[in-house]
Motif scaffolding. Structure first.
Motif, mmCIF file in Angstrom:
data_model
loop_
_atom_site.group_PDB
_atom_site.id
_atom_site.type_symbol
_atom_site.label_atom_id
_atom_site.label_comp_id
_atom_site.label_asym_id
_atom_site.label_seq_id
_atom_site.Cartn_x
_atom_site.Cartn_y
_atom_site.Cartn_z
ATOM 1 N N VAL A 153 0.856 -1.040 0.283
ATOM 2 C CA VAL A 153 -0.217 -0.200 -0.080
ATOM 3 C C VAL A 153 0.780 1.411 -0.004
ATOM 4 O O VAL A 153 2.058 1.248 0.571
ATOM 5 C CB VAL A 153 -0.888 -0.098 1.329
ATOM 6 C CG1 VAL A 153 -0.212 0.153 2.626
ATOM 7 C CG2 VAL A 153 -1.874 0.949 0.957
ATOM 8 N N SER A 154 0.475 2.467 -0.627
ATOM 9 C CA SER A 154 1.186 3.566 -0.812
ATOM 10 C C SER A 154 1.155 4.054 0.797
ATOM 11 O O SER A 154 0.355 3.849 1.469
ATOM 12 C CB SER A 154 0.650 4.555 -1.842
ATOM 13 O OG SER A 154 -0.765 5.057 -0.990
ATOM 14 N N GLN A 155 2.361 5.008 0.976
ATOM 15 C CA GLN A 155 2.263 5.649 2.368
ATOM 16 C C GLN A 155 1.036 6.383 2.603
ATOM 17 O O GLN A 155 0.784 6.534 3.695
ATOM 18 C CB GLN A 155 3.716 6.511 2.328
ATOM 19 C CG GLN A 155 4.014 7.209 3.598
ATOM 20 C CD GLN A 155 4.259 5.964 4.709
ATOM 21 O OE1 GLN A 155 5.009 5.131 4.315
ATOM 22 N NE2 GLN A 155 3.860 6.015 5.918
ATOM 23 N N GLU A 156 0.414 6.981 1.693
ATOM 24 C CA GLU A 156 -0.463 8.047 1.602
ATOM 25 C C GLU A 156 -1.958 7.343 2.206
ATOM 26 O O GLU A 156 -2.652 7.879 2.779
ATOM 27 C CB GLU A 156 -0.970 8.751 0.439
ATOM 28 C CG GLU A 156 0.021 9.856 0.076
ATOM 29 C CD GLU A 156 1.264 8.937 -0.820
ATOM 30 O OE1 GLU A 156 2.054 9.487 -1.254
ATOM 31 O OE2 GLU A 156 1.196 7.763 -1.022
ATOM 32 N N SER A 157 -2.013 5.787 1.958
ATOM 33 C CA SER A 157 -3.059 5.110 2.120
ATOM 34 C C SER A 157 -3.156 3.980 3.429
ATOM 35 O O SER A 157 -3.777 3.363 3.705
ATOM 36 C CB SER A 157 -3.439 4.298 1.032
ATOM 37 O OG SER A 157 -4.098 5.037 -0.091
#
Length: 343
Positions: free
Chosen positions: A48-52
């Motif tokens: 998962v991306s850091q933002e999510s």
């Protein structure tokens, strides 16, 4: 069942109650560019991306509490580090004895959804939606009290200014500058969300630049050189906002010491205005984000400076871009556009 899942047009994975991936289909592996062997046994948070991360944690907790989660937007991370959005839904998965095994998760890639044949950039849309929702609140909760403070200061200046001490006058001046700064930020947001119609007048580029420089606190350690000129028909107040933003950004980039050159050149039906400074340039990692709403590297700012510049110029039929080699901002005013907006 395995054959069906591997040929399914959606991403699927089975996860245990600790968030460890037990299995996945080929679509899931292909989308994130890992092999199934590299995926199985890994945590769902590895992909998962850091933002999510926070959103995925919420989705995971929601599933554990309710046994299901539906259509949550999550940004996944591919093997090469690039990211893409999916809609995630999950439901309980049980083993043959009926004991809870974990969840079956289905994800739909939404990065290729089009609207009028254009890819929807979901993060940008969400940012704009947030700005829009705040607009009415800003109008009433900030703008109106701000006007009262401004009027009150003006009354004090008229009635009591001569009778106040130097220290009090200094504080009144500071308050006045603070009010103007807040008012500028509010107007910047409101005008970005709901642009006002253009008020076209005849002027010159050098006149607009000169007026813009007067509106900026230019330190003595910064020299501004203006080269060339051209007649122009535009909304001078709006174009002035463009130059105020660019000059202010240049001063900050140079830490208040250096030189700014603003050069105007006529090229057929176009007026090209190039703003350069002697600062270190825009970091490459920020180049793709500089015109994104709310993106800022400044501790104080709305993150709407360059997006506002872009919106104003596009409203005039022009454009703005950053030159990665020369580290400059180029404003191009297209005189032939929009039925002669620029003359």
């Amino acid at each position: 069942m395995e054959k069906f899942l591997n040929s399914a047009p959606f991403m699927w994975r089975r996860v245990n109650t600790d968030g460890v991936i037990l299995d996945c289909n080929q679509m899931y592996a292909d989308k994130i560019n890992f092999s199934k062997d590299e995926i199985i046994g890994k945590s769902i948070f590895d992909h998962v991306s850091q933002e999510s991360v926070a959103n995925l944690q919420k989705a995971f907790e929601a599933w554990k509490n309710a046994g299901a989660v539906h259509n949550m937007e999550i940004w996944l991370k591919r093997k090469d580090g690039t990211i893409f959005p999916v809609l995630l839904s999950a439901a309980n998965a049980y083993d043959e004895s009926g004991a809870l095994l974990g969840s079956n998760t289905v994800m739909i890639d939404i990065s290729e959804i089009n609207e009028e044949k254009q890819v929807i950039h979901w993060p940008k849309i969400k940012r704009l939606q947030v700005i829009g929702e705040l607009t009415s609140r800003i109008s009433h909760d900030i703008r109106n009290p701000l006007a009262m403070i401004k009027n009150g200061l003006e009354m004090i200046r008229i009635a009591e200014y001569q009778n106040t001490s130097d220290r009090t006058r200094d504080w009144l001046e500071r308050i006045g500058r603070g009010v103007e700064r807040i008012n500028y930020q509010v107007e910047n947001v409101l005008d970005y969300v709901s642009p006002r119609p253009l008020r076209l007048v005849e002027s010159t580029v050098s006149k607009i630049i000169g007026d813009s420089i007067e509106d900026v606190a230019v330190p003595d350690t910064v020299k501004i050189q203006v080269i060339g000129d051209s007649a122009i028909q535009c909304d001078t107040n709006k174009i002035q906002i463009v130059f105020v933003n660019l000059i202010s950004n240049a001063i900050q980039a140079m830490s208040g010491v250096g030189a700014i050159t603003i050069q105007t050149a006529q090229d057929g039906n176009e007026i090209k205005i190039t703003v350069t400074d002697t600062g270190p340039g825009i970091p490459l990692k920020n180049m793709s984000k500089i015109f994104d709403p709310l993106f800022t590297t400044r501790q104080i700012g709305t993150g709407l400076g360059l997006p506002s510049c872009k919106a104003i110029l596009e409203q005039h039929g022009g454009s703005i871009e950053a030159d990665t080699e020369a580290w400059k901002i180029c404003a191009v005013y297209n005189q032939a556009a929009q039925n002669g907006v620029f003359g």
